[in-house]
Design a protein around this motif. Structure first.
Motif, PDB file in Angstrom:
ATOM      1  N   ASP A 282       3.423   3.006  17.675  1.00  0.00           N
ATOM      2  CA  ASP A 282       2.421   1.980  17.937  1.00  0.00           C
ATOM      3  C   ASP A 282       1.881   1.462  16.599  1.00  0.00           C
ATOM      4  N   LEU A 283       0.938   0.570  16.674  1.00  0.00           N
ATOM      5  CA  LEU A 283       0.395  -0.038  15.457  1.00  0.00           C
ATOM      6  C   LEU A 283      -0.212   1.008  14.530  1.00  0.00           C
ATOM      7  N   PHE A 284      -0.867   2.021  15.129  1.00  0.00           N
ATOM      8  CA  PHE A 284      -1.495   3.052  14.312  1.00  0.00           C
ATOM      9  C   PHE A 284      -0.447   3.899  13.593  1.00  0.00           C
ATOM     10  N   SER A 285       0.728   4.074  14.193  1.00  0.00           N
ATOM     11  CA  SER A 285       1.813   4.825  13.539  1.00  0.00           C
ATOM     12  C   SER A 285       2.199   4.148  12.228  1.00  0.00           C
ATOM     13  N   TRP A 286       2.416   2.840  12.301  1.00  0.00           N
ATOM     14  CA  TRP A 286       2.794   2.075  11.103  1.00  0.00           C
ATOM     15  C   TRP A 286       1.663   2.109  10.070  1.00  0.00           C
ATOM     16  N   SER A 287       0.439   1.922  10.534  1.00  0.00           N
ATOM     17  CA  SER A 287      -0.704   1.896   9.608  1.00  0.00           C
ATOM     18  C   SER A 287      -0.888   3.247   8.914  1.00  0.00           C
ATOM     19  N   THR A 288      -0.688   4.344   9.667  1.00  0.00           N
ATOM     20  CA  THR A 288      -0.826   5.685   9.085  1.00  0.00           C
ATOM     21  C   THR A 288       0.223   5.932   8.017  1.00  0.00           C
ATOM     22  N   MET A 289       1.461   5.520   8.290  1.00  0.00           N
ATOM     23  CA  MET A 289       2.530   5.711   7.312  1.00  0.00           C
ATOM     24  C   MET A 289       2.268   4.887   6.054  1.00  0.00           C
ATOM     25  N   ILE A 290       1.852   3.647   6.233  1.00  0.00           N
ATOM     26  CA  ILE A 290       1.553   2.778   5.089  1.00  0.00           C
ATOM     27  C   ILE A 290       0.409   3.366   4.271  1.00  0.00           C
ATOM     28  N   SER A 291      -0.628   3.852   4.966  1.00  0.00           N
ATOM     29  CA  SER A 291      -1.779   4.445   4.285  1.00  0.00           C
ATOM     30  C   SER A 291      -1.376   5.696   3.511  1.00  0.00           C
ATOM     31  N   GLY A 292      -0.502   6.521   4.096  1.00  0.00           N
ATOM     32  CA  GLY A 292      -0.029   7.725   3.418  1.00  0.00           C
ATOM     33  C   GLY A 292       0.767   7.405   2.169  1.00  0.00           C
ATOM     34  N   LEU A 293       1.612   6.402   2.268  1.00  0.00           N
ATOM     35  CA  LEU A 293       2.390   5.974   1.095  1.00  0.00           C
ATOM     36  C   LEU A 293       1.462   5.439   0.012  1.00  0.00           C
TER      37      LEU A 293
ATOM     38  N   GLU B 199       7.612  -2.182   1.969  1.00  0.00           N
ATOM     39  CA  GLU B 199       8.852  -2.213   2.749  1.00  0.00           C
ATOM     40  C   GLU B 199       8.589  -1.799   4.198  1.00  0.00           C
ATOM     41  N   VAL B 200       7.780  -0.756   4.375  1.00  0.00           N
ATOM     42  CA  VAL B 200       7.436  -0.306   5.727  1.00  0.00           C
ATOM     43  C   VAL B 200       6.651  -1.391   6.457  1.00  0.00           C
ATOM     44  N   PHE B 201       5.762  -2.074   5.732  1.00  0.00           N
ATOM     45  CA  PHE B 201       5.003  -3.174   6.326  1.00  0.00           C
ATOM     46  C   PHE B 201       5.941  -4.285   6.800  1.00  0.00           C
ATOM     47  N   ASP B 202       6.935  -4.606   5.990  1.00  0.00           N
ATOM     48  CA  ASP B 202       7.921  -5.627   6.387  1.00  0.00           C
ATOM     49  C   ASP B 202       8.734  -5.168   7.591  1.00  0.00           C
ATOM     50  N   ASP B 203       9.093  -3.876   7.616  1.00  0.00           N
ATOM     51  CA  ASP B 203       9.828  -3.333   8.771  1.00  0.00           C
ATOM     52  C   ASP B 203       8.985  -3.440  10.039  1.00  0.00           C
ATOM     53  N   MET B 204       7.693  -3.200   9.896  1.00  0.00           N
ATOM     54  CA  MET B 204       6.787  -3.302  11.039  1.00  0.00           C
ATOM     55  C   MET B 204       6.781  -4.726  11.591  1.00  0.00           C
TER      56      MET B 204
ATOM     57  N   ILE C 234      -6.982  -3.039  10.378  1.00  0.00           N
ATOM     58  CA  ILE C 234      -6.763  -1.705   9.803  1.00  0.00           C
ATOM     59  C   ILE C 234      -5.451  -1.658   9.030  1.00  0.00           C
ATOM     60  N   THR C 235      -4.419  -2.293   9.588  1.00  0.00           N
ATOM     61  CA  THR C 235      -3.120  -2.326   8.900  1.00  0.00           C
ATOM     62  C   THR C 235      -3.255  -3.001   7.544  1.00  0.00           C
ATOM     63  N   PHE C 236      -4.000  -4.092   7.494  1.00  0.00           N
ATOM     64  CA  PHE C 236      -4.158  -4.804   6.226  1.00  0.00           C
ATOM     65  C   PHE C 236      -4.972  -3.989   5.224  1.00  0.00           C
ATOM     66  N   VAL C 237      -5.928  -3.197   5.710  1.00  0.00           N
ATOM     67  CA  VAL C 237      -6.649  -2.301   4.799  1.00  0.00           C
ATOM     68  C   VAL C 237      -5.660  -1.329   4.158  1.00  0.00           C
ATOM     69  N   SER C 238      -4.746  -0.790   4.968  1.00  0.00           N
ATOM     70  CA  SER C 238      -3.760   0.173   4.471  1.00  0.00           C
ATOM     71  C   SER C 238      -2.829  -0.458   3.448  1.00  0.00           C
ATOM     72  N   VAL C 239      -2.315  -1.634   3.753  1.00  0.00           N
ATOM     73  CA  VAL C 239      -1.326  -2.247   2.854  1.00  0.00           C
ATOM     74  C   VAL C 239      -1.995  -2.783   1.583  1.00  0.00           C
ATOM     75  N   LEU C 240      -3.226  -3.270   1.689  1.00  0.00           N
ATOM     76  CA  LEU C 240      -3.956  -3.714   0.490  1.00  0.00           C
ATOM     77  C   LEU C 240      -4.310  -2.518  -0.392  1.00  0.00           C
ATOM     78  N   SER C 241      -4.630  -1.391   0.238  1.00  0.00           N
ATOM     79  CA  SER C 241      -4.889  -0.171  -0.513  1.00  0.00           C
ATOM     80  C   SER C 241      -3.634   0.282  -1.248  1.00  0.00           C
ATOM     81  N   ALA C 242      -2.474   0.120  -0.603  1.00  0.00           N
ATOM     82  CA  ALA C 242      -1.204   0.471  -1.250  1.00  0.00           C
ATOM     83  C   ALA C 242      -0.983  -0.381  -2.497  1.00  0.00           C
ATOM     84  N   CYS C 243      -1.273  -1.672  -2.392  1.00  0.00           N
ATOM     85  CA  CYS C 243      -1.131  -2.565  -3.551  1.00  0.00           C
ATOM     86  C   CYS C 243      -2.091  -2.151  -4.671  1.00  0.00           C
ATOM     87  N   ALA C 244      -3.309  -1.738  -4.295  1.00  0.00           N
ATOM     88  CA  ALA C 244      -4.299  -1.329  -5.297  1.00  0.00           C
ATOM     89  C   ALA C 244      -3.837  -0.079  -6.031  1.00  0.00           C
TER      90      ALA C 244
END
Length: 522
Positions: free
Chosen positions: A302-313, A324-329, A339-349
């Motif tokens: 689900d959406l939270f699965s993708w967000s959790t993985m992105i946040s962990g990375l 890459e995981v965000f693009d796969d999603m 929430i997903t965007f918080v995770s991916v923006l945090s990854a960029c930071a």
């Protein structure tokens, strides 16, 4: 004619769980002109309600010449199931205009008021309970306690509970859950300890409450007690709360123990929310590869699965992989949320991907029509500060449509300290103190800033402010896990507070010849 009606009714009873067959039976009834029959239309309504088809159910209901209380209650239950509590209450209002409500319809109405936070409606229903003398049924009292609890009126919830002649485990659990919802964990524990009987819902409510109050260690201890009793098997909600507590304090061994138990149950092993919680535990405990394995083996995400993985990375600095995981999603058809965007923006930071972060921030607004929250701006400030663009970060803070909170200013302060920009660090520190004058950490940071900048008068003034306001440095807290048992230590702990076994081992280590720990004897 009666034979045909009975035949249609039999077909509905036999095939009521098959959507296509119910539709065909309905069409057959229309063709034979039987849709005005009270009993048959009630059967059709019940069939559509069980299939969770509100539009069809409402159409059938509107064709019933004189809907009885069972038909109304059936429709109320359907709207509650599809999470339309206000509509459920409206149906109850129609019912009460022409019928005397019974316990089942009242419980449905109170459930709708609970979910919709409709205290006024709940009080109206409570008045009907008195008027029609329905309060003797425990299920009605439980619903009233739950309604007042969810609306934050624990005094009324307690009064209803105290007035109940017959209380079952659900009555106690409703009161307990109300205190948890109102953030009164001490009262919740009092109720929990007084309960003559507990079920898994009671245990879970208390565990969730401890975790919500930022006391994950208490949550894990309570889960151990529950398992030691051996009377109740944890639900997926229980396990998710326990795993979340493990993630909070890095209790890796405890999390692995839970993982082992989950693997033995096909139902739990395939539960998406449990797998998401497991990924979170492993990501926050430094076991990213295990989190990746769980993510890769999940049959459904689900959406939270993708967000959790992105946040962990992001947490492990793998920003490129997170993108890459965000693009796969996106390729899988899942639409990102805030929430997903918080995770991916945090990854960029974390990875210093400035251009990618700016592009995603603009994409959040232009492509998905989402309104940036304080968390999104916090990620962008962090991104710019990590890259050394302090002036740009300050400009972003000043033109934010939201008032910056202490998290934003703290992030900016950390960036200024990292780049040794004492001027901006001083300004950021003062902003934090304006918002949280009791924050001991910022006084200490400001002392360091003034010291580095050779502003000793300001440094002494900061120290005096802290002393005059009687602000003390909060003790640091840490956890260590030994054989699946988590021990908590505070910086101010004395021998009396810390486990005797720990001190015994420490003493024996000091007494070893040529010990490298001689400094402890000082």
């Amino acid at each position: 004619m009666k034979h045909k009606l009975a035949s249609i009714g039999h077909l509905l009873f036999k095939y009521g769980t098959h959507p296509n067959l119910v539709t065909q039976i309905h069409a057959h009834a229309i063709a034979l002109g039987h849709c005005k029959n009270q009993h048959l239309t009630s059967q059709l309504l019940n069939a559509y309600a069980k299939l969770h088809k509100p539009i069809e159910a409402q159409k059938v209901f509107s064709q019933i010449p004189n809907p009885d209380i069972i038909s109304y209650t059936c429709l109320i239950s359907l709207y509650l199931f599809i999470d339309r509590p206000n509509r459920a209450f409206s149906v109850f209002a129609e019912l009460s205009a022409g019928h005397r409500p019974d316990g089942f319809s009242v419980v449905g109405a109170l459930s709708g008021c609970s979910r919709a936070k409709n205290l006024t409606g709940g009080r109206i229903v409570h008045g009907m309970v008195f008027r029609f003398e329905l309060g003797s049924e425990p299920i009605v009292g439980n619903a009233l306690v739950d309604m007042y609890g969810r609306n934050g009126r624990m005094g009324l919830a307690q009064a209803v509970f105290d007035g109940m002649v017959v209380k079952d485990v659900a009555s106690w659990t409703s009161l307990l859950n109300g205190f948890v919802k109102c953030d009164d964990i001490d009262s919740a524990r009092r109720v929990f300890d007084e309960m003559p009987q507990r079920n898994v819902i009671s245990w879970t409510a208390m565990i969730v409450g401890y975790r919500g109050k930022k006391t994950p260690l208490r949550a894990l201890e309570l889960f151990r007690e529950m398992r030691a009793e051996g009377k109740e098997h944890p639900t997926s909600i229980t396990i998710v709360a326990v795993l979340a507590s493990c993630a909070d304090i890095g209790a890796l061994d405890f999390g692995r123990l839970i993982h082992g138990c989950i693997s033995k149950s096909v139902r739990l092993h395939l539960d998406v929310s449990i797998n998401n919680a497991l990924m979170d535990v492993y990501c926050k405990s430094g076991m990213l590869d295990l989190a990746k394995t769980i993510f890769g083996e999940m049959p459904r995400k689900d959406l939270f699965s993708w967000s959790t993985m992105i946040s962990g990375l992001a947490l492990h600095g793998e920003g490129r992989y997170a993108l890459e995981v965000f693009d796969d999603m996106l390729g899988s058809g899942v639409v990102p949320n805030e929430i997903t965007f918080v995770s991916v923006l945090s990854a960029c930071a974390h990875a210093g991907l400035i251009s990618e972060g700016l592009r995603l921030f603009n994409r959040l607004i232009s492509c998905y029509g989402l309104k940036p929250t304080i968390e999104h701006y916090g990620c962008m400030v962090d991104l710019l500060c990590r890259a050394g663009h302090l002036e740009e970060a300050l400009e972003l803070i000043e033109r934010m449509p939201i008032n910056p909170d202490t998290v934003i200013w703290r992030s900016f302060l950390s960036g200024c300290l990292g780049k040794r920009n004492w001027r901006l660090a001083e300004m950021a520190g003062k902003k934090v103190l304006d918002l949280e004058p009791d924050d001991d950490g910022v006084y200490i940071l400001l002392w360091n800033v003034f010291s580095f900048a050779n502003k000793w008068d300001d440094a002494l003034r900061t120290r005096k402010m802290m002393r005059d306001q009687k602000i003390k440095k909060k003790p640091g807290c840490s956890w260590i896990e030994v054989h699946g048992i988590v021990h908590e230590f505070l910086a101010e702990d004395t021998v009396d507070h810390v486990s005797a076994d720990v001190h015994l081992i420490l003493k024996s280590m000091i007494q070893q010849p040529n010990s490298d720990m001689d400094f402890l004897n000082v």
